[in-house]
Scaffold this motif. Structure first.
Motif, PDB file in Angstrom:
ATOM      1  N   GLN A  81       0.833  -1.206   0.000  1.00 16.64           N
ATOM      2  CA  GLN A  81       0.000   0.000   0.000  1.00 16.64           C
ATOM      3  C   GLN A  81       0.865   1.253   0.000  1.00 16.64           C
ATOM      4  O   GLN A  81       0.547   2.235  -0.675  1.00 16.64           O
ATOM      5  CB  GLN A  81      -0.920   0.020   1.223  1.00 16.64           C
ATOM      6  N   ILE A  82       1.958   1.220   0.738  1.00 11.89           N
ATOM      7  CA  ILE A  82       2.854   2.378   0.801  1.00 11.89           C
ATOM      8  C   ILE A  82       3.451   2.654  -0.573  1.00 11.89           C
ATOM      9  O   ILE A  82       3.466   3.789  -1.048  1.00 11.89           O
ATOM     10  CB  ILE A  82       3.961   2.152   1.846  1.00 11.89           C
ATOM     11  N   VAL A  83       3.950   1.608  -1.224  1.00  7.75           N
ATOM     12  CA  VAL A  83       4.573   1.770  -2.540  1.00  7.75           C
ATOM     13  C   VAL A  83       3.548   2.259  -3.555  1.00  7.75           C
ATOM     14  O   VAL A  83       3.826   3.171  -4.347  1.00  7.75           O
ATOM     15  CB  VAL A  83       5.223   0.441  -2.992  1.00  7.75           C
ATOM     16  N   SER A  84       2.359   1.678  -3.534  1.00  8.09           N
ATOM     17  CA  SER A  84       1.322   2.084  -4.473  1.00  8.09           C
ATOM     18  C   SER A  84       0.959   3.560  -4.278  1.00  8.09           C
ATOM     19  O   SER A  84       0.859   4.323  -5.241  1.00  8.09           O
ATOM     20  CB  SER A  84       0.091   1.206  -4.284  1.00  8.09           C
ATOM     21  N   ARG A  85       0.776   3.964  -3.037  1.00 11.63           N
ATOM     22  CA  ARG A  85       0.435   5.359  -2.742  1.00 11.63           C
ATOM     23  C   ARG A  85       1.575   6.292  -3.142  1.00 11.63           C
ATOM     24  O   ARG A  85       1.351   7.366  -3.691  1.00 11.63           O
ATOM     25  CB  ARG A  85       0.120   5.496  -1.250  1.00 11.63           C
ATOM     26  N   GLY A  86       2.820   5.858  -2.887  1.00 13.58           N
ATOM     27  CA  GLY A  86       3.975   6.669  -3.263  1.00 13.58           C
ATOM     28  C   GLY A  86       4.076   6.850  -4.763  1.00 13.58           C
ATOM     29  O   GLY A  86       4.348   7.959  -5.245  1.00 13.58           O
ATOM     30  N   ASN A  87       3.855   5.785  -5.518  1.00 17.06           N
ATOM     31  CA  ASN A  87       3.901   5.886  -6.976  1.00 17.06           C
ATOM     32  C   ASN A  87       2.808   6.823  -7.493  1.00 17.06           C
ATOM     33  O   ASN A  87       3.059   7.638  -8.383  1.00 17.06           O
ATOM     34  CB  ASN A  87       3.766   4.511  -7.622  1.00 17.06           C
ATOM     35  N   ASN A  88       1.605   6.717  -6.932  1.00 14.29           N
ATOM     36  CA  ASN A  88       0.516   7.623  -7.346  1.00 14.29           C
ATOM     37  C   ASN A  88       0.885   9.082  -7.072  1.00 14.29           C
ATOM     38  O   ASN A  88       0.647   9.959  -7.897  1.00 14.29           O
ATOM     39  CB  ASN A  88      -0.786   7.273  -6.630  1.00 14.29           C
ATOM     40  N   LEU A  89       1.468   9.325  -5.914  1.00 16.93           N
ATOM     41  CA  LEU A  89       1.863  10.686  -5.555  1.00 16.93           C
ATOM     42  C   LEU A  89       2.931  11.214  -6.509  1.00 16.93           C
ATOM     43  O   LEU A  89       2.854  12.363  -6.966  1.00 16.93           O
ATOM     44  CB  LEU A  89       2.384  10.709  -4.116  1.00 16.93           C
ATOM     45  N   ILE A  90       3.898  10.394  -6.845  1.00 21.29           N
ATOM     46  CA  ILE A  90       4.958  10.817  -7.767  1.00 21.29           C
ATOM     47  C   ILE A  90       4.373  11.163  -9.131  1.00 21.29           C
ATOM     48  O   ILE A  90       4.730  12.178  -9.737  1.00 21.29           O
ATOM     49  CB  ILE A  90       6.044   9.727  -7.872  1.00 21.29           C
ATOM     50  N   PHE A  91       3.458  10.335  -9.623  1.00 19.55           N
ATOM     51  CA  PHE A  91       2.851  10.614 -10.929  1.00 19.55           C
ATOM     52  C   PHE A  91       2.050  11.923 -10.906  1.00 19.55           C
ATOM     53  O   PHE A  91       2.077  12.697 -11.860  1.00 19.55           O
ATOM     54  CB  PHE A  91       1.971   9.452 -11.392  1.00 19.55           C
ATOM     55  N   ARG A  92       1.337  12.182  -9.804  1.00 23.54           N
ATOM     56  CA  ARG A  92       0.591  13.438  -9.701  1.00 23.54           C
ATOM     57  C   ARG A  92       1.540  14.632  -9.679  1.00 23.54           C
ATOM     58  O   ARG A  92       1.281  15.657 -10.316  1.00 23.54           O
ATOM     59  CB  ARG A  92      -0.289  13.436  -8.456  1.00 23.54           C
ATOM     60  N   LEU A  93       2.638  14.503  -8.946  1.00 23.34           N
ATOM     61  CA  LEU A  93       3.612  15.596  -8.902  1.00 23.34           C
ATOM     62  C   LEU A  93       4.252  15.823 -10.262  1.00 23.34           C
ATOM     63  O   LEU A  93       4.505  16.971 -10.655  1.00 23.34           O
ATOM     64  CB  LEU A  93       4.682  15.305  -7.842  1.00 23.34           C
ATOM     65  N   LEU A  94       4.505  14.752 -10.999  1.00 23.52           N
ATOM     66  CA  LEU A  94       5.050  14.905 -12.350  1.00 23.52           C
ATOM     67  C   LEU A  94       4.050  15.615 -13.261  1.00 23.52           C
ATOM     68  O   LEU A  94       4.445  16.440 -14.093  1.00 23.52           O
ATOM     69  CB  LEU A  94       5.428  13.542 -12.933  1.00 23.52           C
ATOM     70  N   ASP A  95       2.764  15.317 -13.118  1.00 25.00           N
ATOM     71  CA  ASP A  95       1.735  16.015 -13.897  1.00 25.00           C
ATOM     72  C   ASP A  95       1.721  17.513 -13.567  1.00 25.00           C
ATOM     73  O   ASP A  95       1.632  18.358 -14.467  1.00 25.00           O
ATOM     74  CB  ASP A  95       0.350  15.420 -13.645  1.00 25.00           C
ATOM     75  N   GLU A  96       1.819  17.834 -12.283  1.00 25.83           N
ATOM     76  CA  GLU A  96       1.854  19.243 -11.886  1.00 25.83           C
ATOM     77  C   GLU A  96       3.092  19.933 -12.451  1.00 25.83           C
ATOM     78  O   GLU A  96       3.027  21.066 -12.931  1.00 25.83           O
ATOM     79  CB  GLU A  96       1.846  19.369 -10.363  1.00 25.83           C
ATOM     80  N   VAL A 137      12.506  17.290 -10.579  1.00 24.18           N
ATOM     81  CA  VAL A 137      12.510  16.066 -11.386  1.00 24.18           C
ATOM     82  C   VAL A 137      13.510  15.064 -10.814  1.00 24.18           C
ATOM     83  O   VAL A 137      13.228  13.862 -10.713  1.00 24.18           O
ATOM     84  CB  VAL A 137      12.834  16.385 -12.868  1.00 24.18           C
ATOM     85  N   LYS A 138      14.676  15.545 -10.435  1.00 22.73           N
ATOM     86  CA  LYS A 138      15.702  14.663  -9.856  1.00 22.73           C
ATOM     87  C   LYS A 138      15.196  14.013  -8.563  1.00 22.73           C
ATOM     88  O   LYS A 138      15.353  12.811  -8.358  1.00 22.73           O
ATOM     89  CB  LYS A 138      16.979  15.468  -9.587  1.00 22.73           C
ATOM     90  N   ALA A 139      14.585  14.812  -7.703  1.00 24.38           N
ATOM     91  CA  ALA A 139      14.058  14.273  -6.437  1.00 24.38           C
ATOM     92  C   ALA A 139      12.953  13.259  -6.693  1.00 24.38           C
ATOM     93  O   ALA A 139      12.885  12.212  -6.034  1.00 24.38           O
ATOM     94  CB  ALA A 139      13.553  15.413  -5.558  1.00 24.38           C
ATOM     95  N   LEU A 140      12.067  13.539  -7.657  1.00 21.89           N
ATOM     96  CA  LEU A 140      10.991  12.606  -7.969  1.00 21.89           C
ATOM     97  C   LEU A 140      11.535  11.305  -8.558  1.00 21.89           C
ATOM     98  O   LEU A 140      11.043  10.216  -8.249  1.00 21.89           O
ATOM     99  CB  LEU A 140       9.985  13.240  -8.931  1.00 21.89           C
ATOM    100  N   ALA A 141      12.562  11.406  -9.408  1.00 18.34           N
ATOM    101  CA  ALA A 141      13.164  10.208  -9.991  1.00 18.34           C
ATOM    102  C   ALA A 141      13.797   9.345  -8.903  1.00 18.34           C
ATOM    103  O   ALA A 141      13.651   8.118  -8.905  1.00 18.34           O
ATOM    104  CB  ALA A 141      14.202  10.594 -11.033  1.00 18.34           C
ATOM    105  N   THR A 142      14.464   9.983  -7.967  1.00 17.86           N
ATOM    106  CA  THR A 142      15.064   9.238  -6.853  1.00 17.86           C
ATOM    107  C   THR A 142      13.987   8.563  -6.010  1.00 17.86           C
ATOM    108  O   THR A 142      14.122   7.396  -5.627  1.00 17.86           O
ATOM    109  CB  THR A 142      15.906  10.180  -5.975  1.00 17.86           C
ATOM    110  N   ALA A 143      12.908   9.281  -5.734  1.00 20.52           N
ATOM    111  CA  ALA A 143      11.811   8.709  -4.943  1.00 20.52           C
ATOM    112  C   ALA A 143      11.182   7.541  -5.679  1.00 20.52           C
ATOM    113  O   ALA A 143      10.906   6.487  -5.084  1.00 20.52           O
ATOM    114  CB  ALA A 143      10.767   9.771  -4.643  1.00 20.52           C
ATOM    115  N   PHE A 144      10.972   7.691  -6.990  1.00 23.95           N
ATOM    116  CA  PHE A 144      10.371   6.617  -7.780  1.00 23.95           C
ATOM    117  C   PHE A 144      11.260   5.380  -7.770  1.00 23.95           C
ATOM    118  O   PHE A 144      10.788   4.258  -7.607  1.00 23.95           O
ATOM    119  CB  PHE A 144      10.139   7.110  -9.213  1.00 23.95           C
ATOM    120  N   LYS A 145      12.560   5.580  -7.918  1.00 21.50           N
ATOM    121  CA  LYS A 145      13.505   4.461  -7.883  1.00 21.50           C
ATOM    122  C   LYS A 145      13.459   3.754  -6.527  1.00 21.50           C
ATOM    123  O   LYS A 145      13.435   2.526  -6.449  1.00 21.50           O
ATOM    124  CB  LYS A 145      14.918   4.971  -8.156  1.00 21.50           C
TER     125      LYS A 145
END
Length: 187
Positions: A81-96, A137-145
């Motif tokens: 659940q944590i990973v799924s929620r984190g991925n959703n958050l990263i995608f929303r931030l990338l959209d913004e 973008v760098k921070a989001l890429a690191t978080a996604f990884k």
């Protein structure tokens, strides 16, 4: 960050103290408190002496269930659940970020035209400039990884080792000893 204290089941501890043959340390381990705390409470409340016999503990075979820790609408004890929620958050931030990048020149013009305070204008311009967006973008890429590594299964080497350990543990496919000679040819 300090852990939130959980409520101690003193009634259950007292019941086990009076009716079970478990040691005080075992009861303390079961209820996740110190054995000293149990002894202190027993002395303060003058609990009866411990039984001397083979009585069964008064509880299920499973430890007490802890309520899930819900943070931001997610069970913090469930990694999926944590990973799924984190991925959703990263995608929303990338959209913004995409929206801000697409309209960057328009945002800069609006800031220049409508902001009178020079310090605030400089801060807002810094927020929409390329270096700031690149850092995001760098921070989001690191978080996604990091999220994906947490979700990834074991590596091939670990999987092979686990399989080898399973086979070596015995059973039908356990490695056999060396060959035995039917006839002694050592004359």
């Amino acid at each position: 960050m300090a852990k939130k204290k959980t409520e101690i089941d003193w009634a259950g501890i007292k019941s086990d103290w009076e009716k079970s043959d478990w040691s005080i340390r075992r009861i303390a381990e079961w209820y996740q408190v110190s054995d000293g705390a149990i002894r202190k409470r027993a002395k303060q409340e003058e609990w009866p002496d411990r039984p001397k016999g083979t009585q069964k503990p008064v509880r299920n075979s499973e430890p007490p269930k802890r309520d899930p820790v819900i943070m931001a609408g997610v069970d913090a004890t469930d990694p999926d659940q944590i990973v799924s929620r984190g991925n959703n958050l990263i995608f929303r931030l990338l959209d913004e970020l995409d929206a801000a990048t697409t309209h960057q020149s328009e945002l800069a013009e609006l800031i220049e035209a409508h902001e009178d305070d020079p310090r605030r204008r400089a801060a807002m311009m810094k927020a929409v400039e390329l270096p700031g967006r690149a850092n995001v973008v760098k921070a989001l890429a690191t978080a996604f990884k990091t999220w994906n590594e947490a979700k990834a299964p074991e590596g091939k080497k670990a999987q092979r080792q686990a399989k080898a350990d399973e086979i070596a543990s015995g059973g039908k496919f356990a490695p056999r000893g060396g060959p035995r000679l039917a006839v002694d040819n050592g004359k």
